[in-house]
Write an enzyme that holds these catalytic residues in place. Sequence first.
Site, PDB file in Angstrom:
ATOM      1  N   ILE A 285      44.622  36.129  48.184  1.00 58.15           N
ATOM      2  CA  ILE A 285      43.842  36.715  49.273  1.00 58.15           C
ATOM      3  C   ILE A 285      42.543  35.959  49.478  1.00 58.15           C
ATOM      4  O   ILE A 285      42.116  35.717  50.606  1.00 58.15           O
ATOM      5  CB  ILE A 285      43.565  38.205  48.984  1.00 58.15           C
ATOM      6  CG1 ILE A 285      44.870  39.013  49.043  1.00 58.15           C
ATOM      7  CG2 ILE A 285      42.546  38.773  49.968  1.00 58.15           C
ATOM      8  CD1 ILE A 285      44.726  40.455  48.582  1.00 58.15           C
TER       9      ILE A 285
ATOM     10  N   TYR B 123      42.302  49.001  35.976  1.00 50.58           N
ATOM     11  CA  TYR B 123      42.308  48.378  37.299  1.00 50.58           C
ATOM     12  C   TYR B 123      42.064  49.427  38.376  1.00 50.58           C
ATOM     13  O   TYR B 123      41.216  49.249  39.261  1.00 50.58           O
ATOM     14  CB  TYR B 123      43.643  47.675  37.533  1.00 50.58           C
ATOM     15  CG  TYR B 123      43.779  47.043  38.897  1.00 50.58           C
ATOM     16  CD1 TYR B 123      43.228  45.791  39.161  1.00 50.58           C
ATOM     17  CD2 TYR B 123      44.456  47.691  39.930  1.00 50.58           C
ATOM     18  CE1 TYR B 123      43.340  45.202  40.417  1.00 50.58           C
ATOM     19  CE2 TYR B 123      44.580  47.117  41.183  1.00 50.58           C
ATOM     20  CZ  TYR B 123      44.023  45.871  41.423  1.00 50.58           C
ATOM     21  OH  TYR B 123      44.134  45.304  42.666  1.00 50.58           O
TER      22      TYR B 123
ATOM     23  N   LYS C 274      38.736  49.824  40.946  1.00 44.48           N
ATOM     24  CA  LYS C 274      38.852  49.786  42.401  1.00 44.48           C
ATOM     25  C   LYS C 274      38.346  51.079  43.039  1.00 44.48           C
ATOM     26  O   LYS C 274      37.735  51.050  44.124  1.00 44.48           O
ATOM     27  CB  LYS C 274      40.304  49.518  42.804  1.00 44.48           C
ATOM     28  CG  LYS C 274      40.801  48.131  42.424  1.00 44.48           C
ATOM     29  CD  LYS C 274      39.968  47.038  43.071  1.00 44.48           C
ATOM     30  CE  LYS C 274      40.541  45.656  42.844  1.00 44.48           C
ATOM     31  NZ  LYS C 274      39.769  44.592  43.515  1.00 44.48           N
TER      32      LYS C 274
END
Length: 266
Positions: A30, A171, A175
């Site tokens: 990305i 994770y 986020k």
Amino acid sequence: MAQGGSASICFNPFSLDGRNAVVTGGGRGIGRACAQVLARAGARVAVVSRTATQLEETVELIRAAGVGEAYACPCDLGDTAQIEGLLANLNELWPGEGPHVLVNNAAISPYVKGAEQMTDEEWSHILRVNLDSAFNLSRALGSLMLDRGRGAIVNVTSVAADRALARLAAYSASKAALGSLTRTMAAEWAQRGVRVNAVAPAYIATEMTSELQKRDKLRTWVEDRTPMGRFGEPEEVAHAILFLASNAASYITGTTLYVDGGWTAV
């Protein structure tokens, strides 16, 4: 020609001409797609990651396209001392000016295990890279934007911030916290000219998901779970980031744009 004989005005709200942009995790996936898209929109882009060779590949792709400018800025964002060095490099690159756009994309997810199995070191490692580095850069570079009275920060979160993904506790927590940080900074800085938004991808076809894509059962699970029936492409996330970084999103701050093929709609 407009009525009355005056020339029509051409305006592209997605243009980043004359702006400096920093993209973390810019060596692949990305981040690489984002650096290329922002450069095509006219930005001068500093790409940041740990691996210099990957950064150089990104820079060469941008230069070969002949649109925009790019610079490689190697930095381990999990190392506070290296972040200080990065800030010094950016000051040399754009003296007295700094960035107009910051994309906090760098993230890791090296541990796939139950929450009860995670060590303190593993937990801290993920939060240091995924959350702490985004805060540190937003605080430092955001201060320059606030002094200028103009700027845009885009944080890359994940559908994992809102939907439970088993064996990804650290994770997901990183986020979710980044999403909350996005809203808080947006509220604090809105009247001072700095917008802060986030994009939340689902499963994107990048190196991070390469092993999952190779396993038929897991790949099929993702495709079946996603209403659009496929993995996303890095460029599809990058285009959303460009939108939020540009004047086209001038009245948008504190929001999360889901680039997830419908994942969070069901």
